[in-house]
Design an enzyme around this catalytic site. Structure first.
Site, PDB file in Angstrom:
ATOM      1  N   LYS A 143      48.688  37.180  38.524  1.00 22.99           N
ATOM      2  CA  LYS A 143      47.465  37.495  39.268  1.00 22.99           C
ATOM      3  C   LYS A 143      47.805  37.512  40.741  1.00 22.99           C
ATOM      4  O   LYS A 143      48.763  36.857  41.168  1.00 22.99           O
ATOM      5  CB  LYS A 143      46.394  36.438  39.002  1.00 22.99           C
ATOM      6  CG  LYS A 143      44.984  36.918  39.249  1.00 22.99           C
ATOM      7  CD  LYS A 143      44.470  37.706  38.065  1.00 22.99           C
ATOM      8  CE  LYS A 143      43.068  38.218  38.261  1.00 22.99           C
ATOM      9  NZ  LYS A 143      42.543  38.781  37.012  1.00 22.99           N
TER      10      LYS A 143
HETATM   11  P1  NAD Z   1      33.600  43.690  40.766  1.00 26.08           P
HETATM   12  O1  NAD Z   1      33.995  43.386  42.157  1.00 26.08           O
HETATM   13  O2  NAD Z   1      33.616  45.105  40.297  1.00 26.08           O
HETATM   14  O3  NAD Z   1      32.140  43.087  40.468  1.00 26.08           O
HETATM   15  C1  NAD Z   1      31.805  41.757  40.732  1.00 26.08           C
HETATM   16  C2  NAD Z   1      30.282  41.598  40.618  1.00 26.08           C
HETATM   17  O4  NAD Z   1      29.952  40.225  40.838  1.00 26.08           O
HETATM   18  C3  NAD Z   1      29.512  42.393  41.663  1.00 26.08           C
HETATM   19  O5  NAD Z   1      28.292  42.847  41.098  1.00 26.08           O
HETATM   20  C4  NAD Z   1      29.235  41.359  42.753  1.00 26.08           C
HETATM   21  O6  NAD Z   1      28.101  41.679  43.536  1.00 26.08           O
HETATM   22  C5  NAD Z   1      29.010  40.127  41.903  1.00 26.08           C
HETATM   23  N1  NAD Z   1      29.239  38.870  42.636  1.00 26.08           N
HETATM   24  C6  NAD Z   1      30.202  38.612  43.549  1.00 26.08           C
HETATM   25  N2  NAD Z   1      30.065  37.358  44.002  1.00 26.08           N
HETATM   26  C7  NAD Z   1      29.031  36.806  43.329  1.00 26.08           C
HETATM   27  C8  NAD Z   1      28.392  35.547  43.358  1.00 26.08           C
HETATM   28  N3  NAD Z   1      28.807  34.580  44.184  1.00 26.08           N
HETATM   29  N4  NAD Z   1      27.355  35.355  42.510  1.00 26.08           N
HETATM   30  C9  NAD Z   1      26.929  36.320  41.689  1.00 26.08           C
HETATM   31  N5  NAD Z   1      27.487  37.544  41.631  1.00 26.08           N
HETATM   32  C10 NAD Z   1      28.508  37.778  42.444  1.00 26.08           C
HETATM   33  O7  NAD Z   1      34.547  42.784  39.842  1.00 26.08           O
HETATM   34  P2  NAD Z   1      34.851  42.972  38.286  1.00 26.08           P
HETATM   35  O8  NAD Z   1      36.118  43.701  38.146  1.00 26.08           O
HETATM   36  O9  NAD Z   1      33.625  43.450  37.579  1.00 26.08           O
HETATM   37  O10 NAD Z   1      35.178  41.464  37.870  1.00 26.08           O
HETATM   38  C11 NAD Z   1      34.171  40.537  37.464  1.00 26.08           C
HETATM   39  C12 NAD Z   1      34.815  39.419  36.654  1.00 26.08           C
HETATM   40  O11 NAD Z   1      35.478  39.987  35.512  1.00 26.08           O
HETATM   41  C13 NAD Z   1      35.903  38.622  37.387  1.00 26.08           C
HETATM   42  O12 NAD Z   1      35.877  37.292  36.897  1.00 26.08           O
HETATM   43  C14 NAD Z   1      37.180  39.301  36.938  1.00 26.08           C
HETATM   44  O13 NAD Z   1      38.312  38.464  37.049  1.00 26.08           O
HETATM   45  C15 NAD Z   1      36.835  39.588  35.495  1.00 26.08           C
HETATM   46  N6  NAD Z   1      37.644  40.637  34.863  1.00 26.08           N
HETATM   47  C16 NAD Z   1      37.713  41.888  35.394  1.00 26.08           C
HETATM   48  C17 NAD Z   1      38.448  42.865  34.729  1.00 26.08           C
HETATM   49  C18 NAD Z   1      38.511  44.293  35.208  1.00 26.08           C
HETATM   50  O14 NAD Z   1      39.079  45.113  34.486  1.00 26.08           O
HETATM   51  N7  NAD Z   1      37.946  44.632  36.342  1.00 26.08           N
HETATM   52  C19 NAD Z   1      39.136  42.549  33.553  1.00 26.08           C
HETATM   53  C20 NAD Z   1      39.041  41.261  33.042  1.00 26.08           C
HETATM   54  C21 NAD Z   1      38.274  40.318  33.700  1.00 26.08           C
END
Ligand code: NAD
Length: 409
Positions: A102
Site C-alpha cells: 500500500k
Molecule cells: P474514494 O475517494 O473514491 O471515495 C471515498 C468516499 O468516502 C467519498 O465519497 C468521500 O467523500 C467519503 N469520505 C471521505 N472521508 C470521509 C469521512 N471522514 N467520513 C465519511 N465519508 C468520507 O475512495 P474509494 O476508492 O471508494 O475507497 C473507499 C474505501 O474502499 C477505502 O477504505 C478503500 O481503501 C477501500 N477500497 C477501495 C478499492 C478501490 O478499488 N478503489 C478497493 C478495495 C478497497
C-alpha cells in the site's frame, strides 16, 4: 485497537489455530520493506512545499506486491502498514498471484490544483521508481486517487523504462486499463452481499441498504445492488448524507457527484450525519469510506442484520466482537472488497498479453472468482465453527504461509 493492531490480532489468532511457527508468524506480520519519502514540489504560487509519502511492501511470497495509493491528510505509516497487510491476505483469499502493498501521501487533494497534483504524483513516482515494476510492485487507485493518477504514474515510469502499462492498474481504458475496473470493487461488494443474503436467509429483493461513502466503491456498490433488486435507503460522502426509506434517487446522486464531486443538494428524505448513518434503520450496512468507523461506541446501536465491508478495516476488533455476540453477520473487507484487485489482476494479465477482454468476459470472470472465494471462506469458517472474518484470515494465512515455506528462506 487501531487498524494495524486489529489486523495483527486476526493474523495472530489465525496463526495460533494453524499452529504456525512463532518466528514465521512474526515474519508474516511484518512488512518486507517500508519506504518513507519526502516529495518536494513547487506550488503554483512559486513556493516550495514538501509532502510526506509512503510505500509499504508487506509480502510477495505469492507474486509481485500489489496495492493502492491513497491521498489523504491523515495518512500515517501505521495506517499504510495495516492496509498493506490486508492486501497480502486479500490477494491470497481470492487466489490471485500477487502479494500485498500500500502507499499513501499526506495531502488534502482539495487544496491542490490539477497541475500541482500531477507534479506531486510524478515526483512520487520518481522516488519510488526503484521499488516498483510489473514484476515487483504494482500500485492502483485508492482514496482520492483515480484513473488520471494512474495514467501519470504509468507515463512517468515509462520515461525511464519504455512503455510499461503493467506497472499500474486502474488506468483509463484508452491507456490499457481494463473494461470493468472502475466498477469492479463495488460489483464485487454486491456479489458478496448477494451470497451472504443467500447464506443467512435475508431476502435481497427489497432489502434496505445503507452505504457510507459515495466514491468509487460506494457508488458502484449502490448501483449494482439496486440492479439486483435491493433498495438503497441511505448514502453519504465526507460532508454528510441523506436517508430515505422510500429509496434514494441514485440517478440524481450520480448527477450531483459528477457535477460537483459531492452528493450535497440531493432531494427526498432527511439529511443524516455520517455517524447516524451507521446506526440507521436498514437490513444491510455497507461502510465504504474510511477505517475504524464501527467501534465499541456504536456497534451496540447498529440495526443492520448484515454488514458488508466495502471499505478497508471499517470495524475495530472490539466492534467485531460485539457484532458476533449480537448475531450480526459480517462479510470482512479482505473478501468483500477484493473485486477491485481481482480485476486489477485481469488488467495486468491483459497488459502482459497485449490483448483486450470484453466487459462481459471481465464481469463473468469476476463473478466466478468472488463466488468461489466466498464459498472457500464460508467452508473454512464452517470447518472451524467461526465467523467469516476468522475463516478468511485462516484461508489467507494458510496460503501465504504455504508459499513462503515452499519458496524457502
Ligand atoms: P474514494 O475517494 O473514491 O471515495 C471515498 C468516499 O468516502 C467519498 O465519497 C468521500 O467523500 C467519503 N469520505 C471521505 N472521508 C470521509 C469521512 N471522514 N467520513 C465519511 N465519508 C468520507 O475512495 P474509494 O476508492 O471508494 O475507497 C473507499 C474505501 O474502499 C477505502 O477504505 C478503500 O481503501 C477501500 N477500497 C477501495 C478499492 C478501490 O478499488 N478503489 C478497493 C478495495 C478497497
Amino acid at each position: 485497537m487501531n487498524a494495524l493492531e486489529t489486523v495483527n490480532r486476526y493474523v495472530l489468532e489465525a496463526a495460533k489455530t494453524l499452529k504456525l511457527d512463532e518466528a514465521l508468524t512474526r515474519f508474516l506480520m511484518t512488512p518486507d520493506r517500508q519506504l518513507r519519502v519526502e516529495i518536494p514540489i513547487i506550488r503554483d504560487n512559486g513556493k516550495l512545499e514538501v509532502f510526506i509519502g509512503y510505500r509499504i511492501q508487506h509480502n510477495d511470497a505469492r507474486g509481485p506486491f500489489k496495492g493502492g495509493l491513497r491521498y489523504h491528510p491523515d495518512v500515517t505509516d501505521s495506517e499504510v502498514c495495516a492496509l498493506a497487510s490486508l492486501m497480502t491476505w486479500k490477494t491470497a483469499i481470492v487466489d490471485i498471484p500477487f502479494g500485498g502493498a500500500k502507499g499513501g501521501i499526506q495531502v488534502d487533494t482539495k487544496q491542490l490544483s490539477l497541475l500541482e497534483l500531477e507534479r506531486l504524483t510524478r515526483r512520487f513516482t520518481d522516488v519510488i521508481n526503484p521499488i516498483i515494476g510489473p514484476n515487483i510492485d504494482i500500485p492502483a487507485p485508492d482514496v482520492a486517487t483515480n484513473e488520471q493518477t494512474m495514467a501519470w504514474i504509468m507515463d512517468q515510469y515509462s520515461r525511464s523504462h519504455g512503455y510499461t502499462p503493467a506497472v499500474v492498474t486502474g488506468k483509463p481504458v484508452s491507456l490499457g486499463g481494463s473494461e470493468g475496473r472502475g466498477a469492479a470493487t463495488g460489483l464485487g461488494v454486491a456479489f458478496c452481499t448477494r451470497e451472504a443474503c443467500r447464506t443467512f436467509g435475508i431476502e435481497l429483493k427489497g432489502a434496505r441498504v445503507a452505504i457510507q461513502g459515495f466514491g468509487k466503491v460506494g457508488s458502484h456498490t449502490a448501483i449494482s445492488l439496486r440492479d439486483m433488486g435491493a433498495k438503497i435507503v441511505a448514502i453519504s460522502d465526507v460532508s454528510g448524507g441523506r436517508v430515505n426509506q422510500q429509496g434514494i434517487d441514485l440517478k440524481e446522486a450520480l448527477e450531483l457527484q459528477a457535477a460537483n464531486g459531492s452528493i450535497q443538494g440531493l432531494h427526498g428524505g432527511d439529511s443524516v450525519s455520517n455517524a447516524d448513518l451507521l446506526t440507521t434503520d436498514c437490513d444491510v450496512l455497507i461502510p465504504a469510506a474510511l477505517e475504524d468507523v464501527l467501534t465499541e461506541k456504536n456497534a451496540h446501536a447498529v440495526k443492520a442484520k448484515l454488514i458488508v465491508e466495502g471499505a478497508n478495516a471499517p470495524s475495530t476488533f472490539e466492534a467485531d466482537e460485539i457484532f458476533e455476540k449480537r448475531g450480526i453477520h459480517v462479510v470482512p473487507d479482505v473478501l468483500a472488497n477484493a473485486g477491485g484487485v481481482t480485476v486489477s489482476y485481469f488488467e495486468w494479465v491483459q497488459n502482459l498479453q497485449q490483448f483486450r477482454w470484453e466487459l462481459s468476459e471481465v464481469n463473468e470472470r469476476l463473478e466466478r472468482r468472488m463466488v468461489q472465494a466466498f464459498e472457500a471462506v464460508k467452508a473454512k469458517a464452517a470447518l472451524h465453527q467461526t465467523t467469516l472474518r476468522r475463516g478468511a484470515f485462516l484461508l489467507g494465512l494458510e496460503r501465504v504461509a504455504d508459499a513462503t515455506k515452499l519458496r524457502g528462506f
